[in-house]
Design a protein around this motif. Structure first.
Motif, PDB file in Angstrom:
ATOM      1  N   UNK A   1       2.255   7.009  -1.361  1.00 29.93           N
ATOM      2  CA  UNK A   1       3.690   6.772  -1.151  1.00 29.93           C
ATOM      3  C   UNK A   1       3.918   5.443  -0.437  1.00 29.93           C
ATOM      4  N   UNK A   2       3.094   5.161   0.565  1.00 33.31           N
ATOM      5  CA  UNK A   2       3.208   3.883   1.277  1.00 33.31           C
ATOM      6  C   UNK A   2       2.963   2.703   0.335  1.00 33.31           C
ATOM      7  N   UNK A   3       1.936   2.829  -0.501  1.00 33.00           N
ATOM      8  CA  UNK A   3       1.630   1.750  -1.446  1.00 33.00           C
ATOM      9  C   UNK A   3       2.761   1.568  -2.458  1.00 33.00           C
TER      10      UNK A   3
ATOM     11  N   UNK B   1      -0.908   1.051  -6.449  1.00 31.74           N
ATOM     12  CA  UNK B   1      -0.071   2.201  -6.075  1.00 31.74           C
ATOM     13  C   UNK B   1      -0.204   3.319  -7.096  1.00 31.74           C
ATOM     14  N   UNK B   2      -0.242   2.954  -8.363  1.00 27.97           N
ATOM     15  CA  UNK B   2      -0.398   3.952  -9.418  1.00 27.97           C
ATOM     16  C   UNK B   2      -1.766   4.629  -9.320  1.00 27.97           C
ATOM     17  N   UNK B   3      -2.808   3.865  -9.086  1.00 28.75           N
ATOM     18  CA  UNK B   3      -4.154   4.427  -8.947  1.00 28.75           C
ATOM     19  C   UNK B   3      -4.221   5.369  -7.747  1.00 28.75           C
ATOM     20  N   UNK B   4      -3.581   4.979  -6.643  1.00 29.99           N
ATOM     21  CA  UNK B   4      -3.567   5.841  -5.458  1.00 29.99           C
ATOM     22  C   UNK B   4      -2.828   7.138  -5.737  1.00 29.99           C
ATOM     23  N   UNK B   5      -1.759   7.048  -6.510  1.00 30.41           N
ATOM     24  CA  UNK B   5      -1.000   8.250  -6.871  1.00 30.41           C
ATOM     25  C   UNK B   5      -1.830   9.184  -7.746  1.00 30.41           C
TER      26      UNK B   5
END
Length: 164
Positions: free
Chosen positions: A86-88, A113-117
């Motif tokens: 969410x932060x990314x 951000x997509x990869x972290x999600x």
């Protein structure tokens, strides 16, 4: 040996959060192939059988506790990953929204951000799977405990009948 079996049953009950040694319903595991032939053929329960049933219930309760702790650990990791994702995402949205020009660094931050999600989603799926496995072990432990209680009750009934 009987006192040991009772102590183990009390310990298993404590692990499962139960307070009663009285089974309300006939346990399904009592009629499972592991117990049924011995009880059906002899009409009695040997102390070793009752003790083995209590030990099995205790072992399953310990496995369930370990599985629940692992599920909790995975859930915490998934929550941390979701917060990070969410932060990314917020950071990437700010970069894109606050800029007049599009740059490759914006694309890179969006991809990160997509990869972290996606990673957070995978961790959440693992946590759910672990929680379901822990629920199943809890159920098996409760059934094994009920079977052990029933075997102990049968043993005490036959011992009471034999001594009177």
């Amino acid at each position: 040996k009987i006192k040991t079996a009772l102590d183990m049953a009390a310990h298993a009950l404590a692990l499962l959060g139960c307070t009663s040694l009285v089974a309300r319903h006939p346990p399904p595991l009592l009629h499972a192939p592991r117990y049924a032939p011995l009880v059906a053929l002899t009409g009695s329960v040997a102390p070793e059988e009752a003790e083995a049933a209590v030990e099995r219930a205790e072992a399953l309760a310990a496995q369930a506790l370990t599985a629940r702790e692992e599920a909790d650990r995975l859930a915490e990791a998934a929550e941390t990953a979701a917060e990070s994702a969410a932060d990314r995402s917020d950071s990437a949205a700010e970069d894109i929204g606050g800029s007049q020009k599009f740059s490759l660094s914006m694309l890179a931050s969006s991809s990160a951000a997509q990869a972290a999600s996606l990673d957070a989603g995978a961790q959440l799926a693992s946590a759910v799977e672990a929680a379901e496995a822990a629920d199943e072990l809890d159920k098996q432990a409760a059934e094994a405990l009920e079977a052990a209680e029933e075997m102990l009750a049968l043993y005490y009934d036959q011992e009471g009948g034999a001594s009177s």
